[in-house]
Enzyme design. Structure first.
Site, PDB file in Angstrom:
ATOM      1  N   GLY A  15       0.813  -1.202   0.000  1.00 57.95           N
ATOM      2  CA  GLY A  15       0.000   0.000   0.000  1.00 57.95           C
ATOM      3  C   GLY A  15       0.849   1.256   0.000  1.00 57.95           C
ATOM      4  O   GLY A  15       0.474   2.272   0.592  1.00 57.95           O
ATOM      5  N   ARG A  34       1.415   3.482  -2.121  1.00 57.25           N
ATOM      6  CA  ARG A  34       0.890   4.662  -2.819  1.00 57.25           C
ATOM      7  C   ARG A  34      -0.288   5.292  -2.072  1.00 57.25           C
ATOM      8  O   ARG A  34      -0.801   6.322  -2.467  1.00 57.25           O
ATOM      9  CB  ARG A  34       0.428   4.265  -4.234  1.00 57.25           C
ATOM     10  CG  ARG A  34       1.565   3.832  -5.175  1.00 57.25           C
ATOM     11  CD  ARG A  34       2.297   5.031  -5.730  1.00 57.25           C
ATOM     12  NE  ARG A  34       3.307   4.641  -6.697  1.00 57.25           N
ATOM     13  CZ  ARG A  34       3.083   4.459  -8.004  1.00 57.25           C
ATOM     14  NH1 ARG A  34       1.853   4.575  -8.484  1.00 57.25           N
ATOM     15  NH2 ARG A  34       4.056   4.143  -8.817  1.00 57.25           N
ATOM     16  N   GLY A  35      -0.723   4.661  -1.007  1.00 58.16           N
ATOM     17  CA  GLY A  35      -1.891   5.140  -0.279  1.00 58.16           C
ATOM     18  C   GLY A  35      -1.571   6.277   0.672  1.00 58.16           C
ATOM     19  O   GLY A  35      -0.428   6.736   0.773  1.00 58.16           O
ATOM     20  N   GLY A  92       0.626   4.636   3.576  1.00 57.65           N
ATOM     21  CA  GLY A  92       1.751   3.913   3.004  1.00 57.65           C
ATOM     22  C   GLY A  92       2.766   4.828   2.343  1.00 57.65           C
ATOM     23  O   GLY A  92       3.985   4.653   2.514  1.00 57.65           O
ATOM     24  N   TYR A 138     -15.907  -4.039   8.056  1.00 60.00           N
ATOM     25  CA  TYR A 138     -14.518  -3.565   8.030  1.00 60.00           C
ATOM     26  C   TYR A 138     -13.861  -3.783   9.390  1.00 60.00           C
ATOM     27  O   TYR A 138     -12.711  -4.241   9.475  1.00 60.00           O
ATOM     28  CB  TYR A 138     -14.499  -2.087   7.659  1.00 60.00           C
ATOM     29  CG  TYR A 138     -13.123  -1.466   7.604  1.00 60.00           C
ATOM     30  CD1 TYR A 138     -12.241  -1.780   6.582  1.00 60.00           C
ATOM     31  CD2 TYR A 138     -12.713  -0.548   8.571  1.00 60.00           C
ATOM     32  CE1 TYR A 138     -10.976  -1.207   6.511  1.00 60.00           C
ATOM     33  CE2 TYR A 138     -11.454   0.031   8.517  1.00 60.00           C
ATOM     34  CZ  TYR A 138     -10.588  -0.299   7.490  1.00 60.00           C
ATOM     35  OH  TYR A 138      -9.343   0.271   7.434  1.00 60.00           O
ATOM     36  N   ASN A 195      -8.883   8.464  13.037  1.00 55.72           N
ATOM     37  CA  ASN A 195      -9.197   9.014  11.711  1.00 55.72           C
ATOM     38  C   ASN A 195      -7.982   9.747  11.149  1.00 55.72           C
ATOM     39  O   ASN A 195      -7.471  10.675  11.769  1.00 55.72           O
ATOM     40  CB  ASN A 195     -10.378   9.998  11.817  1.00 55.72           C
ATOM     41  CG  ASN A 195     -11.636   9.331  12.320  1.00 55.72           C
ATOM     42  OD1 ASN A 195     -12.257   8.542  11.634  1.00 55.72           O
ATOM     43  ND2 ASN A 195     -11.999   9.641  13.558  1.00 55.72           N
ATOM     44  N   HIS A 200     -13.292   9.795   3.250  1.00 56.01           N
ATOM     45  CA  HIS A 200     -13.595   9.988   4.662  1.00 56.01           C
ATOM     46  C   HIS A 200     -14.078  11.413   4.914  1.00 56.01           C
ATOM     47  O   HIS A 200     -14.057  12.261   4.015  1.00 56.01           O
ATOM     48  CB  HIS A 200     -12.356   9.678   5.511  1.00 56.01           C
ATOM     49  CG  HIS A 200     -12.035   8.225   5.575  1.00 56.01           C
ATOM     50  ND1 HIS A 200     -10.978   7.660   4.902  1.00 56.01           N
ATOM     51  CD2 HIS A 200     -12.650   7.201   6.222  1.00 56.01           C
ATOM     52  CE1 HIS A 200     -10.952   6.359   5.140  1.00 56.01           C
ATOM     53  NE2 HIS A 200     -11.944   6.049   5.938  1.00 56.01           N
TER      54      HIS A 200
END
Length: 363
Positions: free
Chosen positions: A13, A15-16, A19, A139, A168, A182
């Site tokens: 991850g 590119r997130g 990450g 989730y 968050n 979000h």
């Protein structure tokens, strides 16, 4: 087991939101032997592909920051996707990490693992003490399974697998998709677009939609088409409508702070540091990561209005779900392990809106 700067670290991850920040943080600390794969290069849902990747790369450490994520709307609509995809990613990456003798693994979860009515602030020991929030239950169950996998491999096989549960998150490379994002990035984009409409700045509106189309509507479409699709998401020249009542309390952590905490844990914290060895039953070894500070969604919206300069009216659709009433976490374990946050919410909103504005001019 201590990692060296020559250790090969796989960031799933990379590119997130988190990450990418973890990748940058590791580089800044001199850890340059990093491995990352985009989704098109490696589908983490494919067990054969994941095993082949581990066979080829043989990483010393793994950061599992890849996940199928989204806001309350996405969690409510795509329940099967959220539980299936996250369980599958975790099963594949954690399983192959064990099979290939990975020395250190860091798993990123979420504070939605805690019960809807958990005592506040939520300590790690609140896990599994009462029912979850319905809207994000699939989730949450997947993330609970992930942290329990880390805990169980550590207890049975002595693996140094540690799980961190961020509050968050928001920051550079955030997702601003109006359906799946979000609360904070969605709020920033809605109020930015409404401000532009309010001021008759159609060039900025078209620039925004060209960079990030909404339901296939880009900046090249007619004003009528643009206004119609934005209205579906509560955005007009005069007002912005947000979901719920604005009453829920939320805690927010800047993604680069989360990255710094994650790397701190990866490099300095072992599984044996996460629990009291005198306990008869070892559980809840995960670590909360946050600021320990909260504000209402309404207060958050007022801060974003002040930052964006929107002059219209803020409306609330109370027929839509609020989600969990309060989600403040207890970060005392994290503090005891030597890490504190640096970026507070006012500075973070300013940074994120600045970043978002720059992406409009750079595309």
């Amino acid at each position: 087991m201590a990692l060296q700067q020559t250790s090969k670290i796989y960031v799933a991850g990379h590119r997130g939101l988190v990450g990418s920040a973890i990748w940058a943080n590791l580089l800044q600390r001199g850890y340059t032997h990093l491995v990352g794969r985009t989704h098109s290069e490696l589908d983490l849902l494919d067990p054969v592909a994941v095993r082949q990747f581990f066979d080829e790369q043989q990483p010393d450490a793994v950061v599992l920051a890849a996940a199928h994520v989204g806001g309350i709307m996405a969690n409510s609509r795509y329940r099967a996707d959220f539980i299936y995809q996250n369980l599958q990613i975790q099963q594949n990456v954690i399983g192959e990490s064990f099979r290939h003798g990975v020395k250190k693994l860091l798993f990123l979860g979420s504070t939605c693992i805690y019960p809807r009515e958990a005592p506040q602030p939520m300590h790690e020991d609140a896990l599994l003490t009462s029912p979850l929030e319905y809207t994000n239950e699939p989730y949450a169950i997947a993330k609970i399974a992930g942290l329990k996998m880390c805990e169980s491999f550590a207890l049975q096989y002595g693996c140094d697998y540690v799980a961190v549960m961020p509050t968050n998150l928001y920051g550079p490379n955030d997702n601003f998709d109006l359906e799946r994002s979000h609360v904070l990035p969605a709020m920033i984009r809605k109020l930015h677009l409404a401000k532009c409409l309010n001021e008759g700045d159609w060039e900025s509106v078209r620039c925004d939609l060209t960079a990030r189309p909404v339901e296939g509507i880009s900046g090249n479409h007619s004003k009528e088409d643009i206004l119609a699709v934005l209205l579906k998401y509560g955005i007009t020249p005069q007002s912005v409508t947000l979901w719920g009542t604005g009453a829920p309390l939320r805690e927010f952590l800047w993604s680069e702070d989360m990255a710094d905490a994650s790397v701190h844990v990866l490099l300095n914290v072992s599984f044996s540091d996460t629990y009291d060895p005198d306990e008869k039953e070892i559980r809840n070894c995960h670590i909360n990561v946050g600021t320990g500070k909260e504000l209402t969604i309404r207060e958050l919206a007022e801060k974003v209005i002040a930052e964006t300069g929107f002059k219209g009216t803020l409306l609330w659709d109370a027929t839509k779900p609020d989600g969990t009433p309060r989600k403040l976490i207890d970060v005392s374990k994290l503090h005891q392990l030597g890490w504190h946050h640096k970026v507070d919410i006012d500075e973070g909103i300013h940074r994120l809106y600045t970043w978002y504005s720059q992406t409009m001019t750079n595309k």
